[in-house]
Design a protein around this motif. Structure first.
Motif, PDB file in Angstrom:
ATOM      1  N   SER A 143     -58.818 -42.052 -68.601  1.00 49.47           N
ATOM      2  CA  SER A 143     -58.247 -43.025 -69.528  1.00 49.47           C
ATOM      3  C   SER A 143     -58.606 -44.459 -69.156  1.00 49.47           C
ATOM      4  O   SER A 143     -58.451 -45.372 -69.972  1.00 49.47           O
ATOM      5  CB  SER A 143     -56.721 -42.886 -69.538  1.00 49.47           C
ATOM      6  N   VAL A 144     -59.089 -44.669 -67.925  1.00 50.04           N
ATOM      7  CA  VAL A 144     -59.268 -46.030 -67.416  1.00 50.04           C
ATOM      8  C   VAL A 144     -60.504 -46.702 -67.996  1.00 50.04           C
ATOM      9  O   VAL A 144     -60.465 -47.856 -68.413  1.00 50.04           O
ATOM     10  CB  VAL A 144     -59.328 -46.010 -65.873  1.00 50.04           C
ATOM     11  N   ARG A 145     -61.628 -45.997 -68.035  1.00 50.90           N
ATOM     12  CA  ARG A 145     -62.874 -46.540 -68.590  1.00 50.90           C
ATOM     13  C   ARG A 145     -63.555 -45.459 -69.427  1.00 50.90           C
ATOM     14  O   ARG A 145     -63.451 -44.274 -69.133  1.00 50.90           O
ATOM     15  CB  ARG A 145     -63.852 -46.980 -67.476  1.00 50.90           C
ATOM     16  N   GLY A 146     -64.264 -45.881 -70.451  1.00 50.12           N
ATOM     17  CA  GLY A 146     -65.043 -44.942 -71.244  1.00 50.12           C
ATOM     18  C   GLY A 146     -66.292 -44.511 -70.508  1.00 50.12           C
ATOM     19  O   GLY A 146     -66.978 -45.332 -69.897  1.00 50.12           O
ATOM     20  N   LEU A 147     -66.588 -43.215 -70.557  1.00 47.18           N
ATOM     21  CA  LEU A 147     -67.753 -42.665 -69.870  1.00 47.18           C
ATOM     22  C   LEU A 147     -68.733 -42.088 -70.885  1.00 47.18           C
ATOM     23  O   LEU A 147     -68.316 -41.549 -71.914  1.00 47.18           O
ATOM     24  CB  LEU A 147     -67.322 -41.576 -68.884  1.00 47.18           C
ATOM     25  N   PRO A 148     -70.042 -42.175 -70.622  1.00 47.07           N
ATOM     26  CA  PRO A 148     -71.028 -41.691 -71.590  1.00 47.07           C
ATOM     27  C   PRO A 148     -70.866 -40.202 -71.881  1.00 47.07           C
ATOM     28  O   PRO A 148     -70.724 -39.387 -70.965  1.00 47.07           O
ATOM     29  CB  PRO A 148     -72.382 -41.972 -70.901  1.00 47.07           C
ATOM     30  N   GLY A 149     -70.841 -39.865 -73.168  1.00 47.08           N
ATOM     31  CA  GLY A 149     -70.681 -38.482 -73.588  1.00 47.08           C
ATOM     32  C   GLY A 149     -69.247 -38.001 -73.593  1.00 47.08           C
ATOM     33  O   GLY A 149     -68.974 -36.863 -73.948  1.00 47.08           O
ATOM     34  N   HIS A 150     -68.311 -38.864 -73.198  1.00 47.53           N
ATOM     35  CA  HIS A 150     -66.895 -38.498 -73.093  1.00 47.53           C
ATOM     36  C   HIS A 150     -66.028 -39.274 -74.075  1.00 47.53           C
ATOM     37  O   HIS A 150     -64.829 -39.445 -73.864  1.00 47.53           O
ATOM     38  CB  HIS A 150     -66.376 -38.788 -71.677  1.00 47.53           C
ATOM     39  N   GLY A 151     -66.625 -39.775 -75.149  1.00 46.19           N
ATOM     40  CA  GLY A 151     -65.898 -40.662 -76.043  1.00 46.19           C
ATOM     41  C   GLY A 151     -64.591 -40.096 -76.554  1.00 46.19           C
ATOM     42  O   GLY A 151     -63.559 -40.777 -76.557  1.00 46.19           O
ATOM     43  N   ALA A 152     -64.611 -38.827 -76.977  1.00 40.83           N
ATOM     44  CA  ALA A 152     -63.402 -38.225 -77.526  1.00 40.83           C
ATOM     45  C   ALA A 152     -62.342 -38.064 -76.451  1.00 40.83           C
ATOM     46  O   ALA A 152     -61.170 -38.422 -76.656  1.00 40.83           O
ATOM     47  CB  ALA A 152     -63.732 -36.871 -78.152  1.00 40.83           C
ATOM     48  N   TYR A 153     -62.730 -37.547 -75.305  1.00 40.24           N
ATOM     49  CA  TYR A 153     -61.757 -37.280 -74.244  1.00 40.24           C
ATOM     50  C   TYR A 153     -61.185 -38.571 -73.668  1.00 40.24           C
ATOM     51  O   TYR A 153     -59.965 -38.710 -73.518  1.00 40.24           O
ATOM     52  CB  TYR A 153     -62.401 -36.448 -73.143  1.00 40.24           C
ATOM     53  N   CYS A 154     -62.062 -39.515 -73.318  1.00 46.14           N
ATOM     54  CA  CYS A 154     -61.585 -40.774 -72.737  1.00 46.14           C
ATOM     55  C   CYS A 154     -60.661 -41.503 -73.705  1.00 46.14           C
ATOM     56  O   CYS A 154     -59.612 -42.018 -73.310  1.00 46.14           O
ATOM     57  CB  CYS A 154     -62.764 -41.666 -72.360  1.00 46.14           C
ATOM     58  N   ALA A 155     -61.046 -41.554 -74.980  1.00 41.84           N
ATOM     59  CA  ALA A 155     -60.208 -42.228 -75.961  1.00 41.84           C
ATOM     60  C   ALA A 155     -58.871 -41.534 -76.116  1.00 41.84           C
ATOM     61  O   ALA A 155     -57.816 -42.177 -76.220  1.00 41.84           O
ATOM     62  CB  ALA A 155     -60.936 -42.294 -77.306  1.00 41.84           C
ATOM     63  N   SER A 156     -58.885 -40.201 -76.123  1.00 40.72           N
ATOM     64  CA  SER A 156     -57.629 -39.474 -76.300  1.00 40.72           C
ATOM     65  C   SER A 156     -56.701 -39.698 -75.110  1.00 40.72           C
ATOM     66  O   SER A 156     -55.480 -39.864 -75.292  1.00 40.72           O
ATOM     67  CB  SER A 156     -57.902 -37.979 -76.491  1.00 40.72           C
ATOM     68  N   LYS A 157     -57.236 -39.719 -73.901  1.00 45.73           N
ATOM     69  CA  LYS A 157     -56.378 -39.887 -72.729  1.00 45.73           C
ATOM     70  C   LYS A 157     -55.892 -41.330 -72.586  1.00 45.73           C
ATOM     71  O   LYS A 157     -54.775 -41.571 -72.114  1.00 45.73           O
ATOM     72  CB  LYS A 157     -57.100 -39.424 -71.470  1.00 45.73           C
ATOM     73  N   ALA A 158     -56.713 -42.301 -72.996  1.00 49.42           N
ATOM     74  CA  ALA A 158     -56.216 -43.677 -73.061  1.00 49.42           C
ATOM     75  C   ALA A 158     -55.081 -43.765 -74.070  1.00 49.42           C
ATOM     76  O   ALA A 158     -54.090 -44.477 -73.862  1.00 49.42           O
ATOM     77  CB  ALA A 158     -57.347 -44.634 -73.443  1.00 49.42           C
ATOM     78  N   GLY A 159     -55.195 -42.995 -75.148  1.00 50.23           N
ATOM     79  CA  GLY A 159     -54.136 -42.942 -76.145  1.00 50.23           C
ATOM     80  C   GLY A 159     -52.863 -42.335 -75.591  1.00 50.23           C
ATOM     81  O   GLY A 159     -51.753 -42.774 -75.924  1.00 50.23           O
ATOM     82  N   VAL A 160     -52.986 -41.316 -74.728  1.00 49.72           N
ATOM     83  CA  VAL A 160     -51.812 -40.714 -74.106  1.00 49.72           C
ATOM     84  C   VAL A 160     -51.071 -41.758 -73.270  1.00 49.72           C
ATOM     85  O   VAL A 160     -49.834 -41.871 -73.337  1.00 49.72           O
ATOM     86  CB  VAL A 160     -52.209 -39.509 -73.228  1.00 49.72           C
ATOM     87  N   VAL A 161     -51.814 -42.540 -72.488  1.00 50.18           N
ATOM     88  CA  VAL A 161     -51.189 -43.565 -71.641  1.00 50.18           C
ATOM     89  C   VAL A 161     -50.440 -44.581 -72.497  1.00 50.18           C
ATOM     90  O   VAL A 161     -49.281 -44.914 -72.229  1.00 50.18           O
ATOM     91  CB  VAL A 161     -52.242 -44.257 -70.759  1.00 50.18           C
TER      92      VAL A 161
END
Length: 259
Positions: A143-161
């Protein structure tokens, strides 16, 4: 008095099952949600958990009415839980250039975000009325930073926080605590196909033990393991130009259908 009750989604494997085992070890009653109910029944039988100790609810957390109904059944059969852990989630790589991956993103949000809120929904009012309870959202260091190829997961976990923080402020003073847990790399089916290094990799049982302690303490936010907490703090302060260069060439999460 009956033992306390923990309601846990995504309990058929990985973090969810490890958390269920940890709560069972502590003598809690369990209300477990999973789509694979037969596997869950076999797991409970293996631990000699009868219906008085463990009830299993078949539900699809990505379908609002399905998970809400499971929560309502729990209330009717077992009462108001002391802890609700919204753990169910998916992690699938995506490429925004690919039309099919937009569906992957929608499915990720439906489970990781809307499903989390729908998991909490049946229990918020009863917990507030009772004046106690813990609502636990499982986020991620991703959730802390967006990673290449992980747009959906990173965004969703930032949303959880962000969602859990909003809910925490809404429930302030009610006696109901909202706990946000951010796992680092945990050795589960979700991570075993990763094509990149996973520092400070933890076994799910070790994570569950530390998570149990954090939830019991009523922590508002906790990164597990603590080493990944320091990594997260560092990543927040790294300038974008430095971060962008650092992640070039990093392996990407497998997209749906990739091997």
């Amino acid at each position: 008095m009956s033992p306390p009750l923990a309601f846990i989604t995504g309990a058929s494997s990985g973090i969810g099952q490890a958390l269920a085992a940890r709560y069972a070890q502590a003598g809690w009653r369990l209300a477990l949600v999973a789509r694979r109910t037969e596997e869950m029944q076999a797991w409970a039988a293996g631990l000699r958990l009868d219906e008085s100790r463990c009830r299993i609810y078949g539900a699809d957390v990505a379908q609002i009415d399905s998970i809400v109904a499971a929560g309502q059944r729990c209330l009717a059969e077992s009462g108001v839980p002391d802890v609700v852990i919204a753990n169910a989630g998916i992690s699938i790589g995506m490429d925004t250039r690919e039309r099919a991956d937009l569906d992957v993103m929608a499915q990720t949000f439906a489970l990781n975000n809307t499903g989390l809120a729908a998991t909490f929904h049946p229990f918020v009012a009863p917990m507030v009325q009772r004046g106690s309870g813990r609502l636990v959202g499982i986020a991620s260091v991703a959730s802390v930073r967006g990673l290449p190829g992980h747009g959906a997961y990173c965004a969703s976990k930032a949303g959880v926080v962000a969602y859990c923080e909003s809910l925490r402020t809404e429930l302030h003073g009610s006696g109901v605590r909202v706990v946000t847990l951010c796992p680092g790399y945990i050795d589960t089916p979700l991570t075993r196909g990763n094509r990149y290094g996973m520092p400070f990799l933890m076994q799910p049982e070790a994570f569950a033990d530390r998570a149990f302690q954090a939830i019991e303490a009523g922590a508002s936010y906790r990164v597990i393991p603590w080493q990944m907490g320091w990594v997260a703090r560092l990543l927040r302060w790294v300038p974008n130009a430095v971060f962008d260069r650092a992640v070039q060439g990093r392996g990407r999460k497998k997209r749906r259908g990739e091997h």
